[in-house]
Design a protein around this motif. Sequence first.
Motif, short mmCIF file in Angstrom:
data_model
loop_
_atom_site.label_atom_id
_atom_site.label_comp_id
_atom_site.label_asym_id
_atom_site.label_seq_id
_atom_site.Cartn_x
_atom_site.Cartn_y
_atom_site.Cartn_z
N ASN A 1 0.86 -1.17 0.00
CA ASN A 1 0.00 0.00 0.00
C ASN A 1 0.90 1.22 0.00
OD1 ASN A 1 0.78 0.57 2.67
ND2 ASN A 1 -1.01 -0.38 3.56
N LYS A 2 0.37 2.40 0.31
CA LYS A 2 1.21 3.60 0.25
C LYS A 2 2.26 3.64 1.34
CE LYS A 2 -1.86 6.63 2.84
NZ LYS A 2 -2.59 7.88 2.81
N ARG A 3 2.18 2.77 2.34
CA ARG A 3 3.13 2.77 3.45
C ARG A 3 4.16 1.63 3.38
NH1 ARG A 3 2.98 7.58 4.96
NH2 ARG A 3 1.05 8.32 5.83
N TYR A 4 3.87 0.55 2.70
CA TYR A 4 4.85 -0.54 2.66
C TYR A 4 4.66 -1.47 1.47
CZ TYR A 4 1.18 -3.47 4.70
OH TYR A 4 0.01 -4.14 4.93
N ILE A 5 5.74 -2.20 1.17
CA ILE A 5 5.75 -3.31 0.23
C ILE A 5 6.33 -4.49 0.99
CG2 ILE A 5 6.70 -4.24 -1.90
CD1 ILE A 5 6.97 -1.33 -2.88
N ASP A 6 5.65 -5.61 0.98
CA ASP A 6 6.06 -6.78 1.76
C ASP A 6 6.20 -7.97 0.82
OD1 ASP A 6 6.72 -8.07 4.13
OD2 ASP A 6 4.66 -8.68 4.49
N VAL A 7 7.41 -8.54 0.76
CA VAL A 7 7.70 -9.61 -0.19
C VAL A 7 8.43 -10.75 0.50
CG1 VAL A 7 8.92 -10.16 -2.34
CG2 VAL A 7 7.97 -7.89 -2.04
N MET A 8 8.04 -11.98 0.21
CA MET A 8 8.79 -13.16 0.63
C MET A 8 9.56 -13.63 -0.60
SD MET A 8 9.52 -15.30 3.08
CE MET A 8 8.20 -15.35 4.28
N ILE A 9 10.86 -13.81 -0.45
CA ILE A 9 11.71 -14.21 -1.56
C ILE A 9 12.28 -15.58 -1.27
CG2 ILE A 9 13.79 -13.64 -2.86
CD1 ILE A 9 13.11 -10.67 -2.09
N ASP A 10 12.14 -16.48 -2.24
CA ASP A 10 12.67 -17.83 -2.12
C ASP A 10 13.82 -17.96 -3.10
OD1 ASP A 10 13.23 -20.50 -1.88
OD2 ASP A 10 11.15 -21.16 -2.10
N GLU A 11 15.04 -18.03 -2.57
CA GLU A 11 16.24 -18.09 -3.41
C GLU A 11 16.41 -19.44 -4.10
OE1 GLU A 11 18.19 -15.61 -4.13
OE2 GLU A 11 17.65 -14.13 -2.62
N ASN A 12 15.72 -20.47 -3.62
CA ASN A 12 15.82 -21.82 -4.19
C ASN A 12 17.25 -22.34 -4.24
OD1 ASN A 12 13.14 -22.46 -4.55
ND2 ASN A 12 13.05 -21.50 -6.56
#
Length: 84
Positions: A19-30
């Motif tokens: 949203n305008k306050r945050y970006i939340d991402v889970m990253i899987d490097e594999n």
Amino acid sequence: MGLKLTQRVQEEDNVWYGNKRYIDVMIDENDSSGKWRFTGFYGSPYENNKSNSWAELRNLYIEERVPWFVCGDFNEIMYGFEKK
């Protein structure tokens, strides 16, 4: 003003929410690095909304045990007189 996250996106990357306050991402490097989480955060610059910003960040916490990298502009101190 807003947030932008640019990365090579793969199918296994899971953008949870933004949203305008945050970006939340889970990253899987594999690979041997495994999963990790990134949150880009922009705290409210207004004194009356600062506690809401911190509450929103606390609400993003999940109990999954992966490294969590949070960065951004927290706007906690905007003026010299706010330093304690």
